[in-house]
Design a protein around this motif. Structure first.
Motif, PDB file in Angstrom:
ATOM      1  N   ARG A  90      38.599  46.513  44.269  1.00 15.87           N
ATOM      2  CA  ARG A  90      38.945  45.645  45.008  1.00 15.87           C
ATOM      3  C   ARG A  90      39.237  44.206  44.432  1.00 15.87           C
ATOM      4  NH1 ARG A  90      40.351  47.350  49.783  1.00 15.87           N
ATOM      5  NH2 ARG A  90      39.068  49.322  50.121  1.00 15.87           N
ATOM      6  N   LEU A  91      40.336  43.506  45.154  1.00 13.29           N
ATOM      7  CA  LEU A  91      40.867  42.380  44.302  1.00 13.29           C
ATOM      8  C   LEU A  91      40.027  40.977  45.060  1.00 13.29           C
ATOM      9  CD1 LEU A  91      44.662  43.442  44.361  1.00 13.29           C
ATOM     10  CD2 LEU A  91      42.851  42.885  42.374  1.00 13.29           C
ATOM     11  N   ASP A  92      39.386  40.449  44.060  1.00 15.16           N
ATOM     12  CA  ASP A  92      38.886  39.099  44.320  1.00 15.16           C
ATOM     13  C   ASP A  92      39.550  38.146  43.537  1.00 15.16           C
ATOM     14  OD1 ASP A  92      37.139  38.887  42.139  1.00 15.16           O
ATOM     15  OD2 ASP A  92      35.687  40.187  43.262  1.00 15.16           O
ATOM     16  N   PRO A  93      39.242  36.882  43.647  1.00 11.94           N
ATOM     17  CA  PRO A  93      39.783  35.817  42.710  1.00 11.94           C
ATOM     18  C   PRO A  93      39.445  36.081  41.389  1.00 11.94           C
ATOM     19  CG  PRO A  93      39.013  34.943  44.808  1.00 11.94           C
ATOM     20  CD  PRO A  93      38.511  36.304  44.778  1.00 11.94           C
ATOM     21  N   SER A  94      38.343  36.697  40.852  1.00 10.90           N
ATOM     22  CA  SER A  94      37.812  36.694  39.660  1.00 10.90           C
ATOM     23  C   SER A  94      38.738  37.800  38.820  1.00 10.90           C
ATOM     24  CB  SER A  94      36.526  37.246  39.478  1.00 10.90           C
ATOM     25  OG  SER A  94      36.328  38.441  39.818  1.00 10.90           O
ATOM     26  N   LEU A  95      39.549  38.529  39.592  1.00 12.42           N
ATOM     27  CA  LEU A  95      40.403  39.551  39.073  1.00 12.42           C
ATOM     28  C   LEU A  95      41.783  38.991  39.088  1.00 12.42           C
ATOM     29  CD1 LEU A  95      39.046  42.837  40.421  1.00 12.42           C
ATOM     30  CD2 LEU A  95      38.728  41.799  38.253  1.00 12.42           C
TER      31      LEU A  95
END
Ligand code: FES
Length: 107
Positions: A90-95
């Motif tokens: 899942r994409l979150d800002p850390s990625l």
């Protein structure tokens, strides 16, 4: 938006901007990227979303689950320590800036 770069076997790279909360598979499929099929739509039933997480991102994407591990056994291309089902990332800002490599084949 979160940027993900997909590197094909021939070295060509495609960067896609995706919404937070989508998966690496969904971002690829909704942009018609060759190399990620995502046949089951992300329900961990097909392994046609196999990818290899770039070494620099391994820690941030985390470990694969036991179910994911089992499904990867049916993947068409070689499975390595960096193999993941892209529907499970899942994409979150850390990625933001994530790099994944595509396998030779998915089916
Ligand atoms: S899309 Fe089918 S297992 Fe990921």
């Amino acid at each position: 938006m979160i940027k993900v770069t997909y590197v094909a076997q021939d070295g060509s790279a495609t960067t896609i901007e995706a919404e937070e909360g989508t998966s690496v598979m969904q971002a690829a499929v909704s942009n018609d990227l060759d190399g990620i099929v995502g046949e089951c739509g992300g329900s961990m039933m097909c392994a046609t979303c196999h990818c290899y997480v770039d070494e620099a991102w391994e820690e941030r994407t985390g470990a694969r689950s036991a179910d994911e591990e089992e499904m990867l056994e049916g993947a068409a291309a070689e499975v390595t320590g960096r193999s993941r089902l892209s529907c499970q990332i899942r994409l979150d800002p850390s990625l933001d800036g994530l790099v994944v490599h595509l396998p030779e084949e998915q089916l």
